[in-house]
Design a protein around this motif. Structure first.
Motif, PDB file in Angstrom:
ATOM      1  N   GLN A  65      54.660  -4.565   5.464  1.00  0.00           N
ATOM      2  CA  GLN A  65      54.441  -5.217   6.757  1.00  0.00           C
ATOM      3  C   GLN A  65      55.037  -6.618   6.844  1.00  0.00           C
ATOM      4  O   GLN A  65      55.060  -7.204   7.926  1.00  0.00           O
ATOM      5  N   CYS A  66      55.500  -7.161   5.729  1.00  0.00           N
ATOM      6  CA  CYS A  66      55.945  -8.565   5.698  1.00  0.00           C
ATOM      7  C   CYS A  66      57.284  -8.655   4.961  1.00  0.00           C
ATOM      8  O   CYS A  66      57.330  -8.494   3.737  1.00  0.00           O
ATOM      9  N   ALA A  67      58.337  -8.918   5.695  1.00  0.00           N
ATOM     10  CA  ALA A  67      59.679  -8.949   5.106  1.00  0.00           C
ATOM     11  C   ALA A  67      59.844 -10.035   4.036  1.00  0.00           C
ATOM     12  O   ALA A  67      60.420  -9.761   2.972  1.00  0.00           O
ATOM     13  N   PRO A  68      59.382 -11.274   4.251  1.00  0.00           N
ATOM     14  CA  PRO A  68      59.537 -12.290   3.186  1.00  0.00           C
ATOM     15  C   PRO A  68      58.810 -11.902   1.900  1.00  0.00           C
ATOM     16  O   PRO A  68      59.329 -12.110   0.803  1.00  0.00           O
ATOM     17  N   CYS A  69      57.637 -11.320   2.027  1.00  0.00           N
ATOM     18  CA  CYS A  69      56.891 -10.899   0.839  1.00  0.00           C
ATOM     19  C   CYS A  69      57.552  -9.686   0.185  1.00  0.00           C
ATOM     20  O   CYS A  69      57.529  -9.542  -1.041  1.00  0.00           O
ATOM     21  N   ALA A  70      58.171  -8.836   0.981  1.00  0.00           N
ATOM     22  CA  ALA A  70      58.896  -7.687   0.424  1.00  0.00           C
ATOM     23  C   ALA A  70      60.065  -8.168  -0.430  1.00  0.00           C
ATOM     24  O   ALA A  70      60.317  -7.636  -1.521  1.00  0.00           O
ATOM     25  N   ARG A  71      60.773  -9.196   0.054  1.00  0.00           N
ATOM     26  CA  ARG A  71      61.871  -9.760  -0.732  1.00  0.00           C
ATOM     27  C   ARG A  71      61.350 -10.411  -2.012  1.00  0.00           C
ATOM     28  O   ARG A  71      61.954 -10.286  -3.079  1.00  0.00           O
ATOM     29  N   ALA A  72      60.223 -11.093  -1.910  1.00  0.00           N
ATOM     30  CA  ALA A  72      59.630 -11.726  -3.092  1.00  0.00           C
ATOM     31  C   ALA A  72      59.205 -10.675  -4.120  1.00  0.00           C
ATOM     32  O   ALA A  72      59.398 -10.861  -5.326  1.00  0.00           O
ATOM     33  N   LEU A  73      58.652  -9.578  -3.646  1.00  0.00           N
ATOM     34  CA  LEU A  73      58.247  -8.497  -4.551  1.00  0.00           C
ATOM     35  C   LEU A  73      59.467  -7.890  -5.235  1.00  0.00           C
ATOM     36  O   LEU A  73      59.457  -7.656  -6.450  1.00  0.00           O
ATOM     37  N   LYS A  74      60.519  -7.678  -4.488  1.00  0.00           N
ATOM     38  CA  LYS A  74      61.743  -7.107  -5.058  1.00  0.00           C
ATOM     39  C   LYS A  74      62.309  -8.018  -6.137  1.00  0.00           C
ATOM     40  O   LYS A  74      62.693  -7.556  -7.212  1.00  0.00           O
ATOM     41  N   ARG A  75      62.352  -9.328  -5.873  1.00  0.00           N
ATOM     42  CA  ARG A  75      62.847 -10.293  -6.863  1.00  0.00           C
ATOM     43  C   ARG A  75      61.955 -10.321  -8.100  1.00  0.00           C
ATOM     44  O   ARG A  75      62.447 -10.379  -9.231  1.00  0.00           O
ATOM     45  N   ALA A  76      60.646 -10.303  -7.893  1.00  0.00           N
ATOM     46  CA  ALA A  76      59.712 -10.369  -9.027  1.00  0.00           C
ATOM     47  C   ALA A  76      59.834  -9.134  -9.909  1.00  0.00           C
ATOM     48  O   ALA A  76      59.838  -9.242 -11.142  1.00  0.00           O
ATOM     49  N   LEU A  77      59.949  -7.974  -9.298  1.00  0.00           N
ATOM     50  CA  LEU A  77      60.075  -6.742 -10.089  1.00  0.00           C
ATOM     51  C   LEU A  77      61.412  -6.682 -10.811  1.00  0.00           C
ATOM     52  O   LEU A  77      61.492  -6.202 -11.945  1.00  0.00           O
ATOM     53  N   ALA A  78      62.473  -7.186 -10.194  1.00  0.00           N
ATOM     54  CA  ALA A  78      63.776  -7.236 -10.860  1.00  0.00           C
ATOM     55  C   ALA A  78      63.727  -8.189 -12.050  1.00  0.00           C
ATOM     56  O   ALA A  78      64.284  -7.899 -13.118  1.00  0.00           O
ATOM     57  N   PHE A  79      63.043  -9.322 -11.869  1.00  0.00           N
ATOM     58  CA  PHE A  79      62.899 -10.267 -12.970  1.00  0.00           C
ATOM     59  C   PHE A  79      62.108  -9.655 -14.113  1.00  0.00           C
ATOM     60  O   PHE A  79      62.470  -9.783 -15.283  1.00  0.00           O
ATOM     61  N   GLU A  80      61.020  -8.971 -13.798  1.00  0.00           N
ATOM     62  CA  GLU A  80      60.207  -8.315 -14.822  1.00  0.00           C
ATOM     63  C   GLU A  80      61.040  -7.291 -15.590  1.00  0.00           C
ATOM     64  O   GLU A  80      60.939  -7.191 -16.811  1.00  0.00           O
ATOM     65  N   ALA A  81      61.866  -6.532 -14.888  1.00  0.00           N
ATOM     66  CA  ALA A  81      62.703  -5.523 -15.537  1.00  0.00           C
ATOM     67  C   ALA A  81      63.742  -6.173 -16.446  1.00  0.00           C
ATOM     68  O   ALA A  81      63.977  -5.696 -17.576  1.00  0.00           O
ATOM     69  N   SER A  82      64.346  -7.269 -15.987  1.00  0.00           N
ATOM     70  CA  SER A  82      65.341  -7.940 -16.826  1.00  0.00           C
ATOM     71  C   SER A  82      64.688  -8.598 -18.042  1.00  0.00           C
ATOM     72  O   SER A  82      65.261  -8.607 -19.125  1.00  0.00           O
ATOM     73  N   LEU A  83      63.494  -9.119 -17.862  1.00  0.00           N
ATOM     74  CA  LEU A  83      62.765  -9.705 -18.980  1.00  0.00           C
ATOM     75  C   LEU A  83      62.415  -8.644 -20.015  1.00  0.00           C
ATOM     76  O   LEU A  83      62.593  -8.843 -21.217  1.00  0.00           O
TER      77      LEU A  83
END
Length: 85
Positions: free
Chosen positions: A27-45
């Motif tokens: 429901q929230c585009a800015p939070c969706a982008r933040a979630l995508k970035r956080a999950l990508a960071f977790e995967a790279s870590l």
């Protein structure tokens, strides 16, 4: 869940309450982008922390310039050069 609680949860554990995070992100585009970035960071870590130990690691430990069991290392050759040689 509001944006503030979403961001707090994202910082604490981005994979912890995944259903709640996904529901808000839908429901929230800015939070969706933040979630995508956080999950990508977790995967790279996670990928960075996974180490592949091969059969030759014991032999590789004694290559020039690496520490042995005492923790000291061979200094580079330039350390032995005196007076600009």
């Amino acid at each position: 869940m509001n944006c503030l609680s979403f961001r707090r949860q994202l910082l604490v554990d981005p994979q912890g309450r995944q259903a709640d995070l996904q529901a808000h992100a839908a429901q929230c585009a800015p939070c969706a982008r933040a979630l995508k970035r956080a999950l990508a960071f977790e995967a790279s870590l996670k990928a960075a922390l996974q180490m592949d130990y091969g059969d030759n690691d014991a032999d590789d430990a004694h290559r020039e310039g690496e520490s042995d069991d005492r923790g000291d290392a061979d200094p580079p050759e330039s350390v032995y050069c005196v007076n600009g040689c």
